[in-house]
Write a protein that holds these residues in place. Structure first.
Motif, PDB file in Angstrom:
ATOM      1  N   UNK A   1       0.770  -0.882   0.073  1.00 19.10           N
ATOM      2  CA  UNK A   1       0.168  -0.461   0.372  1.00 19.10           C
ATOM      3  C   UNK A   1       0.715   1.345  -0.426  1.00 19.10           C
ATOM      4  N   UNK A   2       2.248   1.500   0.691  1.00 14.33           N
ATOM      5  CA  UNK A   2       2.997   2.310   0.724  1.00 14.33           C
ATOM      6  C   UNK A   2       3.086   2.817  -0.695  1.00 14.33           C
ATOM      7  N   UNK A   3       3.301   1.854  -1.076  1.00  9.19           N
ATOM      8  CA  UNK A   3       3.791   1.999  -3.089  1.00  9.19           C
ATOM      9  C   UNK A   3       2.675   2.558  -3.571  1.00  9.19           C
ATOM     10  N   UNK A   4       1.544   2.072  -3.860  1.00  9.81           N
ATOM     11  CA  UNK A   4       0.283   2.194  -3.661  1.00  9.81           C
ATOM     12  C   UNK A   4       0.230   4.236  -3.704  1.00  9.81           C
ATOM     13  N   UNK A   5       0.006   4.050  -2.196  1.00  7.85           N
ATOM     14  CA  UNK A   5      -0.738   5.287  -2.127  1.00  7.85           C
ATOM     15  C   UNK A   5       0.822   6.744  -2.004  1.00  7.85           C
ATOM     16  N   UNK A   6       2.308   6.156  -2.621  1.00 12.29           N
ATOM     17  CA  UNK A   6       2.898   7.316  -3.101  1.00 12.29           C
ATOM     18  C   UNK A   6       3.168   7.110  -4.010  1.00 12.29           C
ATOM     19  N   UNK A   7       2.868   6.578  -5.359  1.00 17.78           N
ATOM     20  CA  UNK A   7       2.217   6.832  -6.740  1.00 17.78           C
ATOM     21  C   UNK A   7       1.440   7.680  -6.842  1.00 17.78           C
ATOM     22  N   UNK A   8       0.817   7.272  -6.274  1.00 13.60           N
ATOM     23  CA  UNK A   8      -0.974   8.558  -6.246  1.00 13.60           C
ATOM     24  C   UNK A   8      -1.904   8.275  -4.799  1.00 13.60           C
ATOM     25  N   UNK A   9      -0.949   9.407  -4.048  1.00 15.56           N
ATOM     26  CA  UNK A   9      -1.814  10.186  -3.010  1.00 15.56           C
ATOM     27  C   UNK A   9      -3.528   9.983  -2.871  1.00 15.56           C
ATOM     28  N   UNK A  10      -3.679  10.710  -4.299  1.00 14.62           N
ATOM     29  CA  UNK A  10      -5.357  10.581  -4.203  1.00 14.62           C
ATOM     30  C   UNK A  10      -5.965   9.347  -3.817  1.00 14.62           C
ATOM     31  N   UNK A  11      -5.236   8.354  -3.980  1.00 11.77           N
ATOM     32  CA  UNK A  11      -5.194   6.812  -3.556  1.00 11.77           C
ATOM     33  C   UNK A  11      -6.419   6.763  -2.253  1.00 11.77           C
TER      34      UNK A  11
END
Length: 459
Positions: free
Chosen positions: A148-158
């Motif tokens: 999840x850290x990678x996902x939220x870093x890619x797009x914080x709007x997630x």
């Protein structure tokens, strides 16, 4: 989507390209929710997509082509086809950097949640679920395809999207998703206000906006989106007892939604925002009197200004900002009604001041009653029933929503023997006040009153 899906899939396959339905449409179809628009993904680059749909699509648009997306309409269906891609934010950038991929797996692994990382290949309709999205869907759980850290870093709007899905679909956040969202909440500050606003709007229009708001507060997102909301959790102690304003505001939101449904209204963004924000002026206006008595004088005025500032900062449309702030400013007006002692002129003013927001004000004011005292609640409900009946009666008698003085501007000029100018406006407002106080007067009586006023005010 058939036969459109089959036709389009065959068209891409014949040219050596892959095509798949992906994301929300697959998720919603599996949930049994209606699917109106369709998202597809392909290994074809945008220029190639345009070539492949030329002569087949009824309409094509390219507003998203810089992000790899081509939109089209075919036979009543709206479709968006996006090239396999990955996108990521640099630490201080407000705009994602988009790069094209070359496999469906690579596209799916970069998506926000596993329930949105399922696909159906076309034209063969092969179901693709590399990250267990179907299981998570069955368990109503939000997980990310990777860390999840990678996902939220890619797009914080997630992070905002996670709480929106919780409100919209009734999902819970997996423990690791909650932890990452809370730990990375500050990353929301690099996302544009418009994108945050869009997620907040979807959250507020969902079946359970309270669930989303509570998650925003719990995870620390509200500090960056609606910082006024967590501040409503005023401390309560044995000396300064008063209602928990945060809990009250969420209850008002719940009750406004119930009244929407009862009155046959569609989910109303303006009403729901006003319900959530109606008391945000209380922390700034709180004072303590004798015996620990707590007051919030003029909190509706302060709250209206705060609502306007916050919604403007989130780039809400001007009409939404104006309507929400006006409802916040008016939400206490009814409490002067008491036992129905208002004159007809006071009722007219109440309806005139609300204008086109009157029905929303009715709902907001009723929703604002959260007392556990059944006798008090019943008395408030009776009083509001009474004022609504009076407004309806006056509206029928006088077309309240079209109130005008008995004389128009041209008639005022003719009677006073003057031309256009400030005097005519003053006279018109004087006659409007008379109209509000007395109801219809007729032109003869209005003319007499106008001349009497002019004798005192015209030199």
């Amino acid at each position: 989507m058939e036969p459109i899906a089959g036709e389009l899939g065959e068209r891409f396959a014949a040219s050596g390209h892959e095509l798949a339905v992906v994301g929300g449409p697959v998720r919603d179809a599996l949930l049994g929710r209606p699917v109106h628009d369709f998202d597809l993904t392909t290994d074809a680059v945008p220029s190639r997509i345009l070539e492949l749909v030329e002569g087949w699509a009824d309409t094509v648009w390219t507003v998203g082509i810089d992000f790899g997306t081509v939109g089209l309409r075919k036979g009543g269906h709206q479709l968006e086809i996006t090239t396999y891609r990955s996108e990521a934010y640099h630490p201080k950038s407000r705009k994602p950097e988009v790069s094209y991929g070359d496999s469906l797996y690579e596209d799916l692994v970069r998506r926000d949640f596993s329930v949105n990382a399922m696909a159906v290949r076309l034209p063969g309709q092969e179901f693709v679920d590399p990250f267990g999205g179907l299981t998570d869907l069955a368990e109503s759980t939000l997980r990310t395809p990777g860390k999840p850290e990678d996902s939220f870093s890619d797009d914080p709007l997630r992070i905002m999207r996670a709480v929106r899905f919780a409100a919209q679909l009734g999902f819970t956040l997996a423990p690791e998703v909650r932890e990452a969202a809370a730990g990375m909440a500050d990353r929301l500050t690099i996302v544009s206000a418009e994108r945050v606003r869009d997620e907040l709007s979807k959250l507020m229009l969902s079946p359970e906006p309270r669930r989303g708001v509570e998650l925003m507060v719990e995870l620390g997102l509200a500090r960056h989106v609606l910082p006024e909301i967590p501040k409503l959790r005023l401390e309560i102690d044995e000396h300064h007892r008063h209602k928990d304003v945060y809990e009250h505001s969420l209850t008002v939101l719940d009750q406004a939604i119930e009244l929407e449904e009862r009155r046959g209204m569609q989910p109303d963004l303006v009403l729901r925002l006003a319900a959530l924000l109606h008391d945000i002026g209380k922390p700034k206006t709180r004072s303590f009197g004798e015996g620990g008595r707590v007051t919030f004088h003029h909190h509706e005025v302060v709250g209206a200004s705060m609502s306007k500032n916050r919604l403007s900062a989130l780039r809400f449309p001007k009409d939404v900002v104006a309507d929400v702030s006006k409802l916040v400013a008016l939400h206490l007006r009814f409490h002067g009604y008491g036992k129905g002692e208002w004159t007809d002129s006071a009722v007219r003013r109440y309806a005139r001041d609300a204008g086109p927001l009157l029905q929303r004000l009715h709902v907001l004011t009723r929703a604002d009653c959260t007392t556990r005292n059944r006798r008090k609640a019943a008395a408030l409900a009776r009083a509001y029933d009474d004022i609504e009946r009076r407004i309806e009666r006056l509206a029928e008698e006088e077309e309240l929503n079209k109130l005008r003085p008995d004389l128009d501007g041209n008639e005022i000029q003719q009677i006073l023997g003057v031309g256009p100018g400030p005097l005519v406006g003053k006279a018109w407002r004087f006659l409007l006040e008379l109209r509000l106080e007395n109801g219809p007067m007729g032109k003869e009586a209005a003319t007499e009153e106008l001349r009497r006023w002019a004798a005192e005010h015209v030199e």
